[in-house]
Design an enzyme around this catalytic site. Structure first.
Site, PDB file in Angstrom:
ATOM      1  N   SER A 429       0.832  -1.201   0.000  1.00  0.00           N
ATOM      2  CA  SER A 429       0.000   0.000   0.000  1.00  0.00           C
ATOM      3  C   SER A 429       0.872   1.259   0.000  1.00  0.00           C
ATOM      4  O   SER A 429       1.613   1.498  -0.942  1.00  0.00           O
ATOM      5  CB  SER A 429      -0.961  -0.039   1.190  1.00  0.00           C
ATOM      6  OG  SER A 429      -1.950   0.950   1.086  1.00  0.00           O
ATOM      7  N   ASP A 624      -9.538  -4.764  -5.059  1.00  0.00           N
ATOM      8  CA  ASP A 624      -8.979  -3.608  -4.370  1.00  0.00           C
ATOM      9  C   ASP A 624      -9.357  -2.332  -5.107  1.00  0.00           C
ATOM     10  O   ASP A 624      -9.269  -2.255  -6.338  1.00  0.00           O
ATOM     11  CB  ASP A 624      -7.460  -3.755  -4.306  1.00  0.00           C
ATOM     12  CG  ASP A 624      -6.781  -2.617  -3.563  1.00  0.00           C
ATOM     13  OD1 ASP A 624      -7.482  -1.840  -2.890  1.00  0.00           O
ATOM     14  OD2 ASP A 624      -5.545  -2.516  -3.653  1.00  0.00           O
ATOM     15  N   HIS A 654      -7.944  -5.152  -0.068  1.00  0.00           N
ATOM     16  CA  HIS A 654      -6.744  -4.354   0.175  1.00  0.00           C
ATOM     17  C   HIS A 654      -6.185  -4.736   1.549  1.00  0.00           C
ATOM     18  O   HIS A 654      -6.917  -4.918   2.505  1.00  0.00           O
ATOM     19  CB  HIS A 654      -7.120  -2.874   0.150  1.00  0.00           C
ATOM     20  CG  HIS A 654      -5.952  -1.948   0.249  1.00  0.00           C
ATOM     21  ND1 HIS A 654      -5.201  -1.571  -0.838  1.00  0.00           N
ATOM     22  CD2 HIS A 654      -5.395  -1.316   1.316  1.00  0.00           C
ATOM     23  CE1 HIS A 654      -4.252  -0.739  -0.462  1.00  0.00           C
ATOM     24  NE2 HIS A 654      -4.350  -0.567   0.855  1.00  0.00           N
TER      25      HIS A 654
END
Length: 696
Positions: A429, A624, A654
């Site tokens: 991320s 995601d 995610h």
């Protein structure tokens, strides 16, 4: 499954339920519920008929947006997948109702509530398909992000604010994900709404968590209440709430429970790297050196905190020089505690990790679980960087600290148990973003770049541009649009007016609020200058103008039913309107040139800043909201003939790396990351015997 069969099955079972209900005699107590069910099934029929041609249209063109034929994945595919999943759930439930609704023990009210929830979900998904159709028609061929200033990106925010979302957090929670993850998602949502109910009460973080435990029962038995409260929380509570909630996993109680199930390592120690200038050999000519200054943004030079993890104790890791940098963190940290003190030789490999958390939360401690597992599986030392977090430390502080830690690790690899012949950057991320931007900064400084990057679901575009996968923020319990915007707002420095000194850095104590504002304005000015330097022919950014017009009152915000609100979008057919929410909101739309800085949004970086990057291996999830970030960045690198791979895993949300031990699917996704790391570090795949035995 053929989508025509999916929709044909939906229509057939709707007719079956309607026929069964019309042919049965309900007692007075069930008559109202039966009437509601009849109405719901007719609505589902209508939604199904309207959605089918939309899905057919997307399926004829969505392959044009894939990276290549071997890598099917983009936001349009995901929207089709999510709609199919919703319809399949409705079909299964309807079959049960058709078979059992005349039975004496059939719970009519419960089943009607289930069908009403999924009917609402299908209605909202239909609205997303209409919005995605606008993107498809307006965007250039192959482009996933809306490039039109003030276009659908702005209108989607307005729609997000006003559209009903609670159904996706109640009975329909996580229907799009792997079934093995749904109990976990339910636990997270219940914990979040319970925590939110007790937020700001006079309790410690752990005290709030304990109080939340006793108030969570009502959200277990009442999905509608849970969904409504979650919608309120995601849209209204401030960034401090999210930081506090996300960091609960780092309390001693919860981190202790995690350690019970995680791999045992001989070295797990936190270090403080002093703020000293470094001298590294120039990559193009090792006989020359380049100076690397410590991080200075916002409050001047300061140390960087890191964590060293190693499955075995290696040379240098027990040296006096390294131990002088160590800092206490709790009794769980050890340096070969309970193990043989014999040291292994230096490893030729080094893994440097930047954690996720939206740039605003968590540390390496939150990610210990999979890092320990990787250290054992790969048998290499891992250095994880605890960079400073926004909004207290907005861009570029985190980037400066990660780059400095990277350079320090190269220079002091012998202390970390490695010769650093092969170095891999890995992050998830926000950490994936930092892997890419640290490598860009290494190139710009003339420092050796890593041998490769492994980025899991990276955020490569920190703007508010709409894309088909970002439409999923309407239904995603882990990454709602309002939370995504709060993270962007914090990292871009728009919340800097509330910056407070970081307690561990005394130098900030001398800086007042006005000074911090001045530094932020300087950073924005520097960003404008960089943009002009990179593209001198480009016209002034409209986002810059917007920032100037809103700077006195903060970022622009939309509020439903207000005179200032833009006109409703007109992309829906005349006979359709999505369900609207009664939840009052105040979503601030980040608007600053910093979001387009190439070191913030590497997807927007010119080729000159990306040319020469090491091989980039991206592991993304089809479900995601940031999927299109990964697809477009991989496309950009491939068009430049830069080495890049993209793997798209199915049915996971995610942040799946942090869910390593929850399911077979998350473990398999993590194994893909490990495989890519092996490729970068030139490590052979272990034999079956090696997999079964522990590394000595």
């Amino acid at each position: 499954m053929d989508h025509k069969h999916v929709f044909a099955g939906l229509q057939t079972i709707c007719l079956d339920v309607i026929s069964t209900l019309n042919g049965s005699s309900s007692n007075s107590s069930n008559a109202d519920a039966a009437e509601r069910l009849l109405g719901v099934m007719k609505q589902i029929q209508e939604h199904g008929r309207a959605v089918e041609p939309l899905i057919t249209g997307f399926m004829t063109v969505y392959h044009h947006f894939d990276l290549d034929e071997q890598t099917p994945g983009n936001g349009y595919r995901t929207l089709v997948k999510v709609v199919h999943s919703c319809i399949i759930h409705i079909t299964h439930k309807a079959r049960y109702i058709a078979s059992n609704c005349t039975g004496a023990f059939f719970r009519m009210d419960h089943n009607v509530a289930e069908m009403e929830a999924y009917c609402s979900a299908l209605c909202q998904l239909r609205a997303l398909l209409y919005l995605a159709q606008v993107l498809l028609n307006d965007n250039p061929n192959g482009q996933l992000y809306s490039q039109e200033e003030g276009g659908l990106s702005e209108r989607f925010v307005q729609e997000y604010i006003s559209m009903h979302k609670a159904c996706f957090y109640g009975r329909c929670l996580g229907f799009q994900f792997s079934p093995s993850l749904r109990p976990f998602l339910q636990t997270v949502v219940i914990s979040m709404v319970s925590f939110g109910e007790n937020y700001k009460k006079q309790q410690t973080g752990l005290g709030i968590a304990a109080l939340s435990f006793f108030t969570s029962g009502k959200y277990v038995v009442d999905p509608e209440l849970r969904g409504a409260e979650f919608e309120r929380i995601t849209q209204n509570l401030d960034m401090q709430f999210w930081k506090t909630f996300w960091n609960i996993t780092e309390t001693e109680l919860l981190s202790g429970l995690t350690r019970i199930t995680s791999s045992v390592v001989q070295v797990n120690v936190t270090l403080t790297v002093p703020a000293e200038s470094l001298s590294l050999p120039l990559a193009s000519d090792p006989s020359l050196s380049v100076a690397v200054k410590p991080p200075v943004a916002h409050w001047g030079p300061g140390p960087v905190n890191v964590r060293l993890i190693s499955h075995v104790l290696r040379q240098g890791q027990d040296s006096a020089e390294l131990l002088s940098l160590s800092r206490p963190e709790g009794p769980q940290l050890s340096l070969s505690g309970g193990f043989n003190r014999q040291t292994a030789p230096l490893s030729p490999c080094l893994l440097i990790h930047f954690h996720g958390g939206g740039f605003v939360a968590q540390t390496s401690k939150s990610h210990e679980n999979y890092l320990k597992s990787w250290s054992k599986d790969l048998n290499v030392p891992i250095l994880s960087v605890d960079y400073s977090l926004a909004p207290e430390a907005p861009f570029p502080r985190a980037l400066e600290e990660c780059f400095y830690a990277y350079c320090w690790a190269l220079k002091n690899c012998h202390l970390l148990g490695s010769t650093a012949e092969h170095v891999c950057l890995v992050g998830d991320s926000a950490g994936g973003n930092l892997c890419i931007t640290v490598s860009m900064r290494a190139m710009s400084h003339g420092v050796r770049v890593p041998d490769g990057i492994v980025a899991a679901y990276p955020a490569t575009l920190l703007t508010t541009d709409a894309s088909p996968s970002r439409l999923l923020t309407l239904i995603d319990p882990l990454l709602p649009l309002s939370v995504l915007y709060k993270c962007i707002d914090a990292y871009a420095g728009l919340s800097c007016r509330s910056v407070q000194p970081a307690q561990q850095l005394d130098t900030l104590a001398a800086l007042g609020q006005d000074t911090v504002k001045m530094l932020s304005k300087f950073a924005q000015g520097a960003t404008n200058w960089i943009q002009t330097l990179l593209d001198p022919k480009a016209p002034p950014s409209s986002s810059s103008t917007a920032s100037a017009t809103t700077s006195s009152n903060g970022p622009s915000s939309f509020k439903p039913h207000s005179e200032e609100a833009p006109q409703e979008v007109k992309e829906y057919p005349e006979n359709f309107e999505p369900l609207r929410s009664s939840c009052l909101v105040d979503i601030k739309t980040p608007c600053t040139p910093i979001m387009k800085n190439p070191f913030v949004s590497p997807l927007l970086a010119p080729d000159s800043l990306l040319k020469g990057l090491p091989p980039v291996h991206i592991v993304a999830s089809a479900l995601d909201a940031l999927l299109d970030d990964s697809v477009m960045f991989a496309k950009k690198l491939r068009n430049m003939n830069q080495p890049v791979t993209l793997t798209v895993v199915e049915d996971l949300p995610h942040g799946f790396l942090s869910l390593l031990q929850l399911s077979k699917e998350t473990q398999e996704a993590a194994d893909i990351c490990v495989k890519r790391i092996r490729e970068v570090l030139k490590l052979e795949e272990p034999t079956d015997d090696q997999k079964q035995s522990s590394v000595v």
